[in-house]
Design an enzyme around this catalytic site. Structure first.
Site, mmCIF file in Angstrom:
data_model
loop_
_atom_site.group_PDB
_atom_site.id
_atom_site.type_symbol
_atom_site.label_atom_id
_atom_site.label_comp_id
_atom_site.label_asym_id
_atom_site.label_seq_id
_atom_site.Cartn_x
_atom_site.Cartn_y
_atom_site.Cartn_z
ATOM 1 N N THR A 168 0.839 -1.199 0.000
ATOM 2 C CA THR A 168 0.000 0.000 0.000
ATOM 3 C C THR A 168 0.877 1.253 0.000
ATOM 4 O O THR A 168 0.406 2.344 0.317
ATOM 5 C CB THR A 168 -0.935 0.032 1.222
ATOM 6 O OG1 THR A 168 -0.155 -0.092 2.428
ATOM 7 C CG2 THR A 168 -1.949 -1.091 1.174
ATOM 8 N N ARG A 214 3.997 2.369 -2.634
ATOM 9 C CA ARG A 214 4.073 2.838 -4.015
ATOM 10 C C ARG A 214 4.352 1.641 -4.917
ATOM 11 O O ARG A 214 5.085 0.722 -4.556
ATOM 12 C CB ARG A 214 5.185 3.887 -4.180
ATOM 13 C CG ARG A 214 4.864 5.237 -3.563
ATOM 14 C CD ARG A 214 3.753 5.966 -4.312
ATOM 15 N NE ARG A 214 3.487 7.273 -3.739
ATOM 16 C CZ ARG A 214 2.576 7.490 -2.803
ATOM 17 N NH1 ARG A 214 1.866 6.470 -2.326
ATOM 18 N NH2 ARG A 214 2.365 8.705 -2.342
ATOM 19 N N GLU A 239 -0.325 4.244 -12.905
ATOM 20 C CA GLU A 239 -1.716 4.379 -12.463
ATOM 21 C C GLU A 239 -2.427 5.434 -13.298
ATOM 22 O O GLU A 239 -1.843 6.477 -13.592
ATOM 23 C CB GLU A 239 -1.761 4.747 -10.975
ATOM 24 C CG GLU A 239 -1.179 3.668 -10.074
ATOM 25 C CD GLU A 239 -1.210 4.025 -8.590
ATOM 26 O OE1 GLU A 239 -1.638 5.159 -8.258
ATOM 27 O OE2 GLU A 239 -0.808 3.189 -7.781
ATOM 28 N N HIS A 253 -5.802 2.405 -5.543
ATOM 29 C CA HIS A 253 -5.071 3.384 -4.727
ATOM 30 C C HIS A 253 -6.022 4.143 -3.786
ATOM 31 O O HIS A 253 -6.151 5.367 -3.844
ATOM 32 C CB HIS A 253 -4.314 4.370 -5.626
ATOM 33 C CG HIS A 253 -3.149 5.007 -4.938
ATOM 34 N ND1 HIS A 253 -2.016 5.426 -5.596
ATOM 35 C CD2 HIS A 253 -2.926 5.300 -3.632
ATOM 36 C CE1 HIS A 253 -1.164 5.957 -4.737
ATOM 37 N NE2 HIS A 253 -1.695 5.896 -3.536
#
Length: 320
Positions: free
Chosen positions: A236, A238, A267, A286
């Site tokens: 969680t 990068r 992303e 994310h």
């Protein structure tokens, strides 16, 4: 005359009002679409303040077009979207929003750990697709959490908060960090170890370290090969910290048991990304800090940082 500010994404009205009390505000008004580069290049030319997100690439080229810019207020803990060296050379203050998202991100990390270990998404899909015809002894069985060994890579605020949650599950907690945290070791009964040892011993490995040149591809083929074949990797932090190709092959071959990912190197992640094809990967878009209360706190803190710099005061959180 009020200083000019550009906000790169639609934020709650009360945040805009707060900034408008002191500034002239222009804002990209598409909530779920990043501001186009061409628009940002034009907007940055005459503003003194920029309120932005991780989705904006504030690089040297863009900063070269900023003639009046005094502050970049990043509504995030991370700031790898900003060329810090270029900002410093131009005397631009860069701020971020740490602290306010610690507990929310720790909650999400532990939720992702539980979802991956107990195959929650896979089980929900199994039921919804009409495949649940009967109960059987080993159907959709997962890994136990209670009493397992948790390895945390990066013992910052979020890592420490995750460890507190793990204590409630009576987990043995190992951690690796650049420097030892003796106070936390005593408070939370943590054991410091080198990373290779952590990888070999842990049932769950949670990545909580910042993304830096040193941590890029920190977890690759060699590191994955050290893990138990029942281990679960949670990221969680990068996306670039984990080599995604190596992770795909490790999961596909059964070298590790599962993964839970809230972040990806690119992303939004493409729907044809190989990791999305695997049933033993839980993926999220994310959302580590995505609670209403936390996102409001982040926006409010980003506004405070912006306004303080424009009023020639010290911001609450400064990167450079």
């Amino acid at each position: 005359m009020k200083p000019k500010v550009y906000i790169t994404r639609k934020v709650p009205a009360e945040i805009v009002t707060k900034i408008e009390d002191y500034c002239q505000v222009r804002m990209w008004d598409e909530a779920d679409i990043p501001v186009p580069r061409a628009v940002l290049e034009e907007e940055i030319k005459d503003v003194e303040g920029l309120f932005c997100l991780l989705t904006e690439n504030i690089d040297r080229e863009l900063l070269g077009k900023a003639e009046q810019l005094k502050v970049i207020s990043n509504m995030a803990v991370g700031y790898n979207n900003v060329d810090i060296k270029a900002a410093k050379e131009k005397g631009i203050t860069v701020t971020n929003t740490p602290g306010v998202l610690t507990e929310t991100t720790a909650d999400l990390t532990f939720a992702l750990l539980m979802a991956a270990s107990r195959r929650l998404i896979e089980s929900s899909d199994y039921l919804r697709s009409g495949n649940w015809k009967t109960w059987s002894p080993m159907q959709l069985t997962g890994q136990d959490i209670y009493g397992a060994t948790l390895g945390i890579i990066g013992m910052g605020r979020i890592g420490a908060s995750l460890a507190k949650r793990a204590r409630g599950f009576d987990m043995d907690i190992l951690y690796y960090n650049r420097s030892r945290k003796y106070d936390l070791e005593e408070e939370l009964n943590l054991t410091f170890t080198e990373m290779d040892s952590l990888l070999k011993q842990s049932d769950f490995i949670c990545i909580m370290t910042p993304y830096t040149p040193e941590t890029k591809n920190l977890i690759g083929s060699r590191e994955l090969s050290l893990m138990k074949n029942t281990a679960i990797l949670i990221n969680t932090a990068r996306g670039g910290i984990v080599n995604e190709e190596a992770l795909f092959h490790a999961l596909k071959k059964g070298e590790i048991w599962a993964a839970g990912l809230d972040v990806f190197e690119q992303e939004p992640v493409s729907l044809d990304h190989p990791l999305l094809s695997l049933p033993n990967v839980v993926t999220l878009p994310h959302i580590g800090s995505a609670s209403i209360k936390t996102r409001m706190k982040m926006a409010d803190l980003a506004a405070d940082n912006l306004l303080l710099v424009l009023q020639n005061q010290s911001p609450k959180h400064v990167v450079v």
